[in-house]
Design a protein around this motif. Structure first.
Motif, PDB file in Angstrom:
ATOM      1  N   ARG A 123      24.500  52.095  60.441  1.00 11.78           N
ATOM      2  CA  ARG A 123      24.651  50.639  60.339  1.00 11.78           C
ATOM      3  C   ARG A 123      23.425  49.885  60.850  1.00 11.78           C
ATOM      4  NH1 ARG A 123      30.293  50.591  62.083  1.00 11.78           N
ATOM      5  NH2 ARG A 123      29.994  48.620  63.176  1.00 11.78           N
TER       6      ARG A 123
ATOM      7  N   GLY B 278      22.145  36.200  56.969  1.00  9.40           N
ATOM      8  CA  GLY B 278      22.821  37.322  57.599  1.00  9.40           C
ATOM      9  C   GLY B 278      23.414  38.234  56.529  1.00  9.40           C
ATOM     10  N   GLU B 279      24.390  39.038  56.943  1.00  9.77           N
ATOM     11  CA  GLU B 279      24.948  40.038  56.025  1.00  9.77           C
ATOM     12  C   GLU B 279      25.657  39.401  54.828  1.00  9.77           C
ATOM     13  OE1 GLU B 279      27.935  42.541  57.754  1.00  9.77           O
ATOM     14  OE2 GLU B 279      27.646  44.091  56.218  1.00  9.77           O
ATOM     15  N   GLN B 280      26.545  38.437  55.121  1.00 10.89           N
ATOM     16  CA  GLN B 280      27.314  37.815  54.032  1.00 10.89           C
ATOM     17  C   GLN B 280      26.403  37.093  53.049  1.00 10.89           C
ATOM     18  OE1 GLN B 280      30.660  37.901  53.228  1.00 10.89           O
ATOM     19  NE2 GLN B 280      30.503  39.565  54.704  1.00 10.89           N
TER      20      GLN B 280
ATOM     21  N   THR C 164      23.374  37.812  52.357  1.00 14.59           N
ATOM     22  CA  THR C 164      22.659  38.807  51.557  1.00 14.59           C
ATOM     23  C   THR C 164      23.575  39.367  50.470  1.00 14.59           C
ATOM     24  OG1 THR C 164      21.345  39.290  53.491  1.00 14.59           O
ATOM     25  CG2 THR C 164      21.307  40.936  51.763  1.00 14.59           C
TER      26      THR C 164
ATOM     27  N   SER D 187      22.216  45.826  62.393  1.00 15.08           N
ATOM     28  CA  SER D 187      22.721  44.531  62.851  1.00 15.08           C
ATOM     29  C   SER D 187      21.603  43.493  62.758  1.00 15.08           C
ATOM     30  CB  SER D 187      23.275  44.638  64.273  1.00 15.08           C
ATOM     31  OG  SER D 187      22.264  45.062  65.134  1.00 15.08           O
ATOM     32  N   ASN D 188      22.003  42.219  62.819  1.00 14.42           N
ATOM     33  CA  ASN D 188      21.021  41.136  62.718  1.00 14.42           C
ATOM     34  C   ASN D 188      20.117  41.146  63.941  1.00 14.42           C
ATOM     35  OD1 ASN D 188      22.394  40.298  60.455  1.00 14.42           O
ATOM     36  ND2 ASN D 188      23.425  38.590  61.474  1.00 14.42           N
TER      37      ASN D 188
ATOM     38  N   ARG E 106      17.195  39.141  55.299  1.00 17.02           N
ATOM     39  CA  ARG E 106      17.940  39.366  56.548  1.00 17.02           C
ATOM     40  C   ARG E 106      17.142  40.267  57.501  1.00 17.02           C
ATOM     41  NH1 ARG E 106      23.104  43.340  57.240  1.00 17.02           N
ATOM     42  NH2 ARG E 106      23.655  42.739  59.380  1.00 17.02           N
TER      43      ARG E 106
ATOM     44  N   VAL F 187      16.845  42.816  60.243  1.00 13.19           N
ATOM     45  CA  VAL F 187      17.821  43.765  60.803  1.00 13.19           C
ATOM     46  C   VAL F 187      17.167  44.752  61.751  1.00 13.19           C
ATOM     47  CG1 VAL F 187      19.517  43.690  58.926  1.00 13.19           C
ATOM     48  CG2 VAL F 187      17.589  45.269  58.760  1.00 13.19           C
TER      49      VAL F 187
END
Ligand code: URA
Length: 197
Positions: A95, A45-47, A49, A97-98, A86, A88
């Protein structure tokens, strides 16, 4: 472990070429490559990455229950994902999102996961959720059917199916079952001599 490093470099080169000119940020496995237990999640996910490691940030918190119940430390494991970037979708404004990885993305990563696990040679692979369950077992099972059980992996080793730790956050009714599954895994790991009694 240089073979693993080379595999990750080859994997990045393959996907850079495939998705060119798009540049993906890859998150490869982390932990002890000699570990006898390897955890396989879905995708970073974002973190993950941002920090370049699987299961950090909120997802890492979700994994804490696994560590608490089994008594294993992160350093005693190797943790990786089926998909190494990730997935997305566009969200509001600039922005993103996942989103779940597509069937195609999963299929493209499968040979890389197979080679990664062949190098790691774990005694048991723990799959977290539906995506790694199907990828590693090679069967079209659902996690609802397979959770808490030991299966044979598509490539010949042992695997154990667990719910994805995040699904317990989204669906607290699963918590009790997840805890029972963790206890069953700990028992299996003890029987295999992978954990202290
Ligand atoms: N973070 C990961 O690294 N993998 C997951 O499956 C979910 C969050």
């Amino acid at each position: 472990m240089t073979k693993l490093k080379h595999l990750y470099e080859d994997c990045a080169a393959y996907f850079d070429d495939l998705y060119a000119p798009d540049k993906k940020v890859y998150v490869f496995g982390d932990g002890d490559p000699e570990a006898r237990i390897v955890l396989v999640g879905e995708a970073p996910g974002e973190q993950e990455t941002l920090l370049g490691k699987p299961f950090v940030g909120r997802a890492g918190k979700n994994l804490d229950e696994f560590l608490r119940v089994t008594g294993l430390g992160r350093g005693e494991l190797y943790i990786t994902n089926v998909v190494k970037f990730r997935p997305v979708r566009p969200s509001s404004g600039q922005r993103v999102s996942n989103r779940p990885p597509t069937r195609e993305e999963i299929g493209l990563f499968l040979p890389w996961l197979k080679r990664e696990l062949a190098l790691l040679e774990p005694s048991i692979i723990v799959t977290l959720g539906n995506v790694p369950l199907r990828a590693v077992s090679g069967r079209s099972l659902t996690i609802g059917q397979a959770h808490g059980t030991k299966l044979e992996s598509a490539w010949g080793g042992e695997m154990f199916a667990l719910y994805h730790p995040a699904s317990i956050v989204y669906n607290p009714k699963l918590k009790e079952t997840y805890l029972q599954d963790l206890a069953a895994f700990a028992q299996t790991a003890r029987e295999m001599g992978l954990m202290r009694p």
